[in-house]
Design a protein around this motif. Structure first.
Motif, PDB file in Angstrom:
ATOM      1  N   PHE A 108       0.964  -1.160   0.071  1.00  0.00           N
ATOM      2  CA  PHE A 108       0.113   0.510  -0.275  1.00  0.00           C
ATOM      3  C   PHE A 108       0.704   1.588  -0.079  1.00  0.00           C
ATOM      4  O   PHE A 108       0.634   2.247  -0.199  1.00  0.00           O
ATOM      5  CB  PHE A 108      -1.037   0.193   1.310  1.00  0.00           C
ATOM      6  N   PHE A 111       4.088   3.212  -3.863  1.00  0.00           N
ATOM      7  CA  PHE A 111       4.809   4.896  -4.681  1.00  0.00           C
ATOM      8  C   PHE A 111       5.701   5.782  -3.919  1.00  0.00           C
ATOM      9  O   PHE A 111       6.262   6.233  -4.260  1.00  0.00           O
ATOM     10  CB  PHE A 111       3.078   5.596  -4.319  1.00  0.00           C
ATOM     11  N   THR A 274     -14.820  -8.211   9.842  1.00  0.00           N
ATOM     12  CA  THR A 274     -13.942  -7.069   8.993  1.00  0.00           C
ATOM     13  C   THR A 274     -13.177  -6.288   9.834  1.00  0.00           C
ATOM     14  O   THR A 274     -12.854  -6.660  10.668  1.00  0.00           O
ATOM     15  CB  THR A 274     -15.019  -5.556   9.364  1.00  0.00           C
ATOM     16  N   SER A 275     -11.874  -6.208   8.472  1.00  0.00           N
ATOM     17  CA  SER A 275     -10.598  -6.306   9.006  1.00  0.00           C
ATOM     18  C   SER A 275     -10.628  -5.038  10.209  1.00  0.00           C
ATOM     19  O   SER A 275     -11.143  -3.452   9.665  1.00  0.00           O
ATOM     20  CB  SER A 275      -9.334  -6.583   8.139  1.00  0.00           C
ATOM     21  N   SER A 277      -7.447  -4.135  10.716  1.00  0.00           N
ATOM     22  CA  SER A 277      -5.318  -3.867  10.445  1.00  0.00           C
ATOM     23  C   SER A 277      -5.304  -2.984   9.205  1.00  0.00           C
ATOM     24  O   SER A 277      -6.506  -3.616   8.423  1.00  0.00           O
ATOM     25  CB  SER A 277      -5.090  -4.703  11.153  1.00  0.00           C
ATOM     26  N   VAL A 278      -4.573  -2.026   9.999  1.00  0.00           N
ATOM     27  CA  VAL A 278      -4.258  -1.155   8.418  1.00  0.00           C
ATOM     28  C   VAL A 278      -3.017  -2.243   7.635  1.00  0.00           C
ATOM     29  O   VAL A 278      -3.190  -1.815   6.503  1.00  0.00           O
ATOM     30  CB  VAL A 278      -3.726  -0.045   8.431  1.00  0.00           C
ATOM     31  N   TYR A 282      -4.833  -6.495   3.690  1.00  0.00           N
ATOM     32  CA  TYR A 282      -4.490  -5.808   3.306  1.00  0.00           C
ATOM     33  C   TYR A 282      -4.980  -5.985   0.966  1.00  0.00           C
ATOM     34  O   TYR A 282      -5.629  -6.436   0.637  1.00  0.00           O
ATOM     35  CB  TYR A 282      -3.422  -4.525   2.794  1.00  0.00           C
ATOM     36  N   ASN A 298      -4.498 -11.529  -3.448  1.00  0.00           N
ATOM     37  CA  ASN A 298      -4.153 -10.167  -4.847  1.00  0.00           C
ATOM     38  C   ASN A 298      -2.554  -9.591  -5.305  1.00  0.00           C
ATOM     39  O   ASN A 298      -1.881  -8.801  -3.791  1.00  0.00           O
ATOM     40  CB  ASN A 298      -4.828  -8.968  -4.550  1.00  0.00           C
TER      41      ASN A 298
ATOM     42  N   TYR B  85      -3.770   2.763   2.459  1.00  0.00           N
ATOM     43  CA  TYR B  85      -4.104   2.233   2.987  1.00  0.00           C
ATOM     44  C   TYR B  85      -5.401   1.865   4.248  1.00  0.00           C
ATOM     45  O   TYR B  85      -6.457   1.508   4.208  1.00  0.00           O
ATOM     46  CB  TYR B  85      -3.111   1.510   3.479  1.00  0.00           C
ATOM     47  N   ARG B  88      -8.670   1.989   1.944  1.00  0.00           N
ATOM     48  CA  ARG B  88      -8.702   0.907   1.558  1.00  0.00           C
ATOM     49  C   ARG B  88      -9.290  -0.119   2.755  1.00  0.00           C
ATOM     50  O   ARG B  88     -10.052  -0.776   2.812  1.00  0.00           O
ATOM     51  CB  ARG B  88      -7.182  -0.061   0.924  1.00  0.00           C
ATOM     52  N   VAL B  89      -9.069  -0.041   3.977  1.00  0.00           N
ATOM     53  CA  VAL B  89      -9.058  -1.594   4.735  1.00  0.00           C
ATOM     54  C   VAL B  89      -9.011  -1.068   6.058  1.00  0.00           C
ATOM     55  O   VAL B  89     -10.349  -1.858   6.729  1.00  0.00           O
ATOM     56  CB  VAL B  89      -6.940  -1.506   4.859  1.00  0.00           C
ATOM     57  N   LYS B  90      -9.110   0.653   6.504  1.00  0.00           N
ATOM     58  CA  LYS B  90      -9.925   0.873   7.838  1.00  0.00           C
ATOM     59  C   LYS B  90     -11.169   1.187   7.699  1.00  0.00           C
ATOM     60  O   LYS B  90     -11.798   1.059   9.359  1.00  0.00           O
ATOM     61  CB  LYS B  90      -9.462   2.423   8.323  1.00  0.00           C
ATOM     62  N   ALA B  92     -14.368  -0.185   7.232  1.00  0.00           N
ATOM     63  CA  ALA B  92     -14.767  -2.056   6.644  1.00  0.00           C
ATOM     64  C   ALA B  92     -15.804  -2.235   4.974  1.00  0.00           C
ATOM     65  O   ALA B  92     -16.168  -2.560   4.535  1.00  0.00           O
ATOM     66  CB  ALA B  92     -15.544  -2.542   7.347  1.00  0.00           C
ATOM     67  N   GLU B  95     -13.763  -1.994   2.610  1.00  0.00           N
ATOM     68  CA  GLU B  95     -13.474  -3.815   2.680  1.00  0.00           C
ATOM     69  C   GLU B  95     -13.469  -4.175   1.782  1.00  0.00           C
ATOM     70  O   GLU B  95     -13.192  -5.222   0.954  1.00  0.00           O
ATOM     71  CB  GLU B  95     -12.566  -4.089   3.899  1.00  0.00           C
ATOM     72  N   ASN B  96     -14.754  -4.457   1.959  1.00  0.00           N
ATOM     73  CA  ASN B  96     -15.587  -5.384   1.231  1.00  0.00           C
ATOM     74  C   ASN B  96     -16.141  -4.850   0.182  1.00  0.00           C
ATOM     75  O   ASN B  96     -16.553  -5.314  -1.124  1.00  0.00           O
ATOM     76  CB  ASN B  96     -17.135  -5.221   1.712  1.00  0.00           C
ATOM     77  N   GLU B 100      -9.098  -4.722  -3.968  1.00  0.00           N
ATOM     78  CA  GLU B 100      -7.846  -4.255  -5.318  1.00  0.00           C
ATOM     79  C   GLU B 100      -8.743  -4.526  -6.611  1.00  0.00           C
ATOM     80  O   GLU B 100      -7.897  -4.106  -7.821  1.00  0.00           O
ATOM     81  CB  GLU B 100      -7.225  -4.749  -4.719  1.00  0.00           C
ATOM     82  N   SER B 105      -4.724   0.604  -6.681  1.00  0.00           N
ATOM     83  CA  SER B 105      -3.853   1.686  -5.586  1.00  0.00           C
ATOM     84  C   SER B 105      -3.473   3.652  -6.523  1.00  0.00           C
ATOM     85  O   SER B 105      -4.018   3.995  -6.452  1.00  0.00           O
ATOM     86  CB  SER B 105      -2.969   1.334  -5.643  1.00  0.00           C
TER      87      SER B 105
END
Lengths: 642, 121
Positions: A108, A111, A274-275, A277-278, A282, A298, B85, B88-90, B92, B95-96, B100, B105
Motif C-alpha cells: 500500500f 509509490f 471485518t478487518s 488492521s491497516v 490488505y 492479490n 491503506y 482501503r482497509v480501515k 469496513a 474493505e468489502n 483491489e 492503487s
C-alpha cells in the motif's frame, strides 16, 4: 442461638464457595488470558535483562545462562505470537526481527521510497551471542528495545480491539498461513533443534487461546469440527520426529493446516468479520478457501486500466488484441522486435536459449536473464531489482527502453492505432474507461498484461496434491519436506507461491546470494541489483526472490543466467552461495555454511521442484497481424525478426 | 398578438432554463492549486484531477456525494483520511466494496488528487 449461628455460618460458607467457584470460571477469560501472557512475557524479559546485567559476557558459563533465559523468553513469545504478529506487525519486528536492518516497500506504499526498519529482539540476540566479540550494551539494547515494544501491546488502542470477535479470526488466519509458511522452517529460529519444540508449544498454547475465546464469545465460536481437527493436528505434531528435517511438513500442511485455513475462511465470511488492521489484511482474499488457491492473495492487477471490465465478451476482446500485440513488432522502434523476442510463449514466456537475450542493436546482450512472465502477477515489486510497481509500468518501460524495444509512447500509440483492427476494438472498449477521453498507451499495455497473465492461473501436481489430495511421487513429498527444513529453501521461497512473498503477502523480499559472474566462481557478478534502485549497504548485490514454479522449464537460472541446470543451482546453495565458494561478500544473506545435502536428497529436491511444473494450456501464435494504413508496416512478421 | 407570443416565448425560455438547471446533477467543479505551482505542472495536475473526478463518480459518489437543493455536493475530506491503506482497509465498507479487484492503487491516487485540490465547499 447455636442453631441460628450454624445456619448463618453455613450460609456464609455456601456464599464463599459460590463466589470462589464463580471466580474460578471467569465467564470472560479471553482478554485476561491475553493480558496475563503479556505480563509473563514482560517479566521474563526483565529477568533476562537482569541476568545479562550481572553476567560477564566473556564467561562461557554466564553465556549458557543467558541463552537459557532467551529460550524462556522465546517460549513466552511463542505463546503471544498468535496476537502480536497480527496486531502490530511493525512493532513486532522490534521483538522478533529476522534481520538487523530491513528495507521495505509494502504494497500500500509502493509509490513511496522504501523505508528502513531496524529489527531487534530475541532472534537477533540469540544470533549475536555467536559473534566472536560480544558487547554487553549491544546485547542489552536488543532486549530493551524488545521490552519497550511489548508495552505497546497493553495500550488501550489495542486491548479495546480485543473486546470484539473480529480480530480473532484474522489473527488466526495469519497464524495458519504462518504454520504453512514459516513456523516449521526455522525462519526466525536460529537454533534448528528448537523449531519443532517451539511449534508444539505454540500449537498447545493457541489451543488454550481458542478455548478462552469460545467462552468469551459464545455467539461466534470456533465450531466443534475446527476444534477437533486442531486437536488432531496437535497430536500429529507431537507424534512426528523432533528433528525438523524428519518432520512431515507435507502431511502437516495438507491434512491439518490447509483444512483449518478453509474452515477459518468460511467463518470469516459467516461471521462477517471485518478487518481493523491497516496492514495485514490488505491483499488477502476472503473468498479463497485453500492456501494453494492462486487467488489467496492479490498481487498485481493484470487487467490494468480495464480493471472494472467484467463483461466476458469485452474481456475476450481485450485478450484477443492483447495476444496480437504481444506478437506484434509494431511495438518496437524498427518494427522487427516484439514481446515474443525475449518472452517466447512456447518457452514458458522466457528465453531459454542463452544466459541473457539479444539487445535492440542486434549485437550486444542484455545484462540480465529474461524472467518468465508466468506467475509474475504474484509479486508486488517487479524486475530483479524491484524497479517497477505495476505490470503496466514494466511493459511501458520495455517498449521505451532503447536496448529492448526501442520505441516511444507517441510513436507506439500512433502505429498501433493505424491498424484498423486495433483501433476498432480499443474504441469500443473506451466506454469502460470514462476517465480517458482517447486511446492511450495504458489501454495498449493493459491488453498485453491481461493476455499473458492468464497463463499464471494454472496449477501443478503439487497444488493438486494439496488441494484435491491427489497422489504425487514419494520423492516429491520428501523433496518438499527437505525444502522446508534442512535445505533451507523455504525461508526465502515461501509457501504457497514459492517466491519472496511471505504471509501476509504485502511485500517482495530481496536476498544477497553471492551469484558469480561465471560458473567457476572467479568473481562476483558486477550487477548491483537492488542497490541501483535503493542504494544502501544491505541492498548491494541483492535481487528479488523469484518463484521456483516451472523452474525445470525456465533455464538458465539466477539474475545473470549463469547456471544452466538445476543441479548447478542446488550445488550453489549447498555450498553456501558465493561466500561458501570463497568469494568476498560482506552482506550475503544466505548462510555460507554447507547444507551437507546427499545425492538422494538433491534428487528429492529436484523431484519436488518438478512437481511444481504447472499444467499450462499454451496457445498457438496468431496466423497474421492486423493490417496498417501505413504501408511500410505491413511487411512485419508475427513475433518479429529477432 | 405579437406581445402575447413574446410573453409565451419568454415564459417558455424561463421554464426551460429552470428545468435545465434542475436537471443538472453535478455542480461544476473548480480546483485550487498553490500559487507557486508552475503552469505546466498545473495543467498536468488538472488532467489528473479530472480523471480522479470521473473515478470518484464511478466508485465513491453513490455513498459520499450528498444532494443539497438538487445540487450534488462532493464532501471535503480531511487530508489525513486521504491515505491509501486507510481508505482501503480501515473502513469496513470499503474493505468489502472496494477491494483491489474493483479499484487499483493508481486509481485511488487519482481520486485522492482530485479530492485534495477540489475547491472546498
Amino acid at each position: 442461638m447455636k442453631k441460628q449461628f450454624i445456619l448463618v455460618l453455613s450460609f456464609v460458607l455456601v456464599t464463599v464457595v459460590l463466589i470462589s467457584f464463580k471466580n474460578n470460571s471467569n465467564p470472560d477469560p479471553y482478554l485476561p488470558n491475553y493480558l496475563q501472557k503479556l505480563g509473563d512475557f514482560k517479566n521474563q524479559q526483565l529477568a533476562l535483562i537482569k541476568c545479562i546485567e550481572k553476567s560477564r559476557v566473556d564467561s562461557a558459563k554466564d553465556l549458557v545462562e543467558i541463552r537459557r533465559q532467551i529460550e524462556l523468553a522465546r517460549n513466552n513469545l511463542k505463546e503471544m505470537d498468535f496476537w502480536l504478529r497480527y496486531l502490530e506487525p511493525t512493532v513486532y519486528k522490534k521483538i522478533n526481527g529476522p534481520l538487523p536492518v530491513e528495507w521495505e516497500t509494502e504494497v500500500f506504499e509502493k509509490f513511496e521510497k522504501p523505508y528502513k526498519r531496524e529489527g531487534a529482539g530475541l532472534t537477533l540476540a540469540a544470533m549475536y551471542l555467536d559473534e566472536p566479540v560480544i558487547e554487553k550494551d549491544s546485547l542489552l539494547h536488543l532486549i530493551m528495545t524488545s521490552l519497550n515494544a511489548v508495552h505497546v501491546f497493553s495500550e488501550d488502542s489495542i486491548t479495546e480491539g480485543l473486546k470484539t470477535y473480529h480480530h480473532f479470526f484474522l489473527c488466526n488466519r495469519l497464524f495458519l498461513l504462518n504454520l504453512a509458511a514459516i513456523y516449521t522452517t526455522g525462519f526466525e529460529c536460529p537454533d534448528t533443534a528448537r523449531i519443532i519444540p517451539e511449534l508444539r508449544l505454540m500449537l498447545e498454547d493457541v489451543s488454550h487461546t481458542y478455548l478462552t475465546f469460545n467462552e468469551s464469545f459464545p455467539n461466534t465460536i470456533l465450531p466443534p469440527d475446527y476444534m477437533h481437527l486442531y486437536k488432531t493436528a496437535i497430536q500429529f505434531a507431537n507424534s512426528e520426529p523432533e528433528n525438523y528435517s524428519q518432520f512431515d511438513h507435507f502431511t502437516f500442511i495438507r491434512e491439518y493446516v490447509n483444512p483449518l485455513f478453509a474452515i477459518n475462511q468460511k467463518l470469516i465470511n459467516e461471521y462477517n468479520v471485518t478487518s481493523k488492521s491497516v496492514f495485514v489484511d490488505y491483499t488477502l482474499n476472503k473468498k479463497s478457501f485453500s492456501i494453494f488457491n492462486k487467488k489467496v492473495y492479490n498481487g498485481q492487477n493484470p487487467k490494468g486500466i480495464f480493471l472494472r471490465v467484467n463483461d466476458e465478451e469485452a474481456l475476450s476482446e481485450v485478450n484477443r488484441v492483447g495476444k496480437l500485440l504481444f506478437y506484434d513488432p509494431v511495438l518496437s522502434g524498427n518494427n522487427m522486435r516484439s514481446c515474443v523476442s525475449c518472452h517466447d510463449p512456447k518457452q514458458y514466456f522466457t528465453n531459454t536459449a542463452g544466459a541473457t537475450s539479444l539487445q535492440y542493436n542486434r549485437q550486444d546482450f542484455l545484462p540480465r536473464n529474461t524472467p518468465s512472465l508466468v506467475n509474475v502477477e504474484y509479486n508486488h515489486l517487479l524486475m530483479q531489482d524491484g524497479k517497477h510497481i505495476s505490470l503496466q509500468n514494466q511493459t511501458k518501460a520495455v517498449i521505451c527502453n532503447p536496448t529492448e524495444l526501442g520505441s516511444d509512447e507517441k510513436e507506439v500509440v500512433k502505429k498501433v492505432l493505424s491498424c484498423n483492427e486495433y483501433n476498432k476494438v480499443f474504441k469500443q472498449l473506451l466506454k469502460y474507461t470514462p476517465q480517458e477521453k482517447e486511446i492511450t498507451l495504458d489501454h495498449i499495455v493493459s491488453a498485453i498484461t491481461f493476455y499473458y497473465s492468464k497463463f499464471s492461473h494454472y496449477y501443478s501436481p503439487f497444488d493438486e496434491a494439496m488441494n484435491e489430495s491427489r497422489e504425487i511421487e514419494t520423492s516429491a513429498k520428501q523433496g518438499f519436506n527437505l525444502f522446508m527444513s534442512k535445505a533451507q529453501c523455504a525461508t526465502c521461497h515461501f509457501v504457497p507461491q514459492f517466491n519472496g512473498v511471505k504471509p501476509p503477502f504485502v511485500g517482495s523480499e530481496f536476498e544477497v546470494l553471492g551469484v558469480p559472474a561465471d560458473s567457476v566462481f572467479k568473481q562476483l557478478s558486477g550487477d548491483h541489483g537492488r542497490f541501483d534502485v535503493n542504494p544502501a549497504a544491505e541492498t548491494l548485490n541483492a535481487f528479488r526472490t523469484g518463484s521456483i514454479r516451472n523452474a525445470e522449464h525456465t533455464k538458465p537460472y539466477m539474475h545473470n543466467g549463469v547456471f544452466t541446470s538445476l543441479d548447478q543451482v542446488i550445488d550453489f546453495y549447498d555450498a553456501g552461495g558465493g561466500t561458501g565458494r570463497g568469494l568476498k561478500i560482506s552482506n550475503q544473506t544466505l548462510s555460507s555454511d554447507s547444507l551437507h545435502l546427499t545425492r538422494t536428497e538433491k534428487n528429492n529436491l529436484l523431484a519436488f521442484i518438478k512437481s511444481l511444473n504447472e499444467k499450462i494450456g499454451f496457445e498457438n501464435p496468431p496466423e497474421k497481424l492486423p493490417v496498417s494504413k501505413m504501408k511500410y508496416l505491413n511487411s512485419r512478421k508475427v513475433g518479429g525478426e529477432y | 398578438m405579437p406581445d402575447r407570443m413574446k410573453y409565451t416565448v419568454v415564459i417558455l425560455f424561463f421554464i426551460f432554463y429552470i428545468l435545465s438547471e434542475a436537471c443538472t446533477t453535478s455542480r461544476k467543479i473548480t480546483y485550487v492549486f498553490p500559487d507557486a505551482m508552475a503552469e505546466q505542472i498545473r495543467s498536468e495536475y488538472l488532467k489528473q484531477c479530472e480523471k480522479g473526478r470521473i473515478l470518484y463518480d464511478i466508485n465513491c459518489a453513490k455513498c459520499h456525494t450528498t444532494t443539497v437543493n438538487r445540487k450534488a455536493i462532493v464532501p471535503d475530506f480531511e487530508p489525513e483520511k486521504l491515505i491509501g491503506y486507510e481508505l482501503r482497509v480501515k473502513n469496513a465498507e470499503h474493505e468489502n466494496n472496494l477491494p483491489e479487484t474493483a479499484i487499483s492503487s493508481e486509481e485511488f491516487g487519482l481520486i485522492m488528487t482530485f479530492l485534495s485540490y477540489k475547491k472546498k465547499n
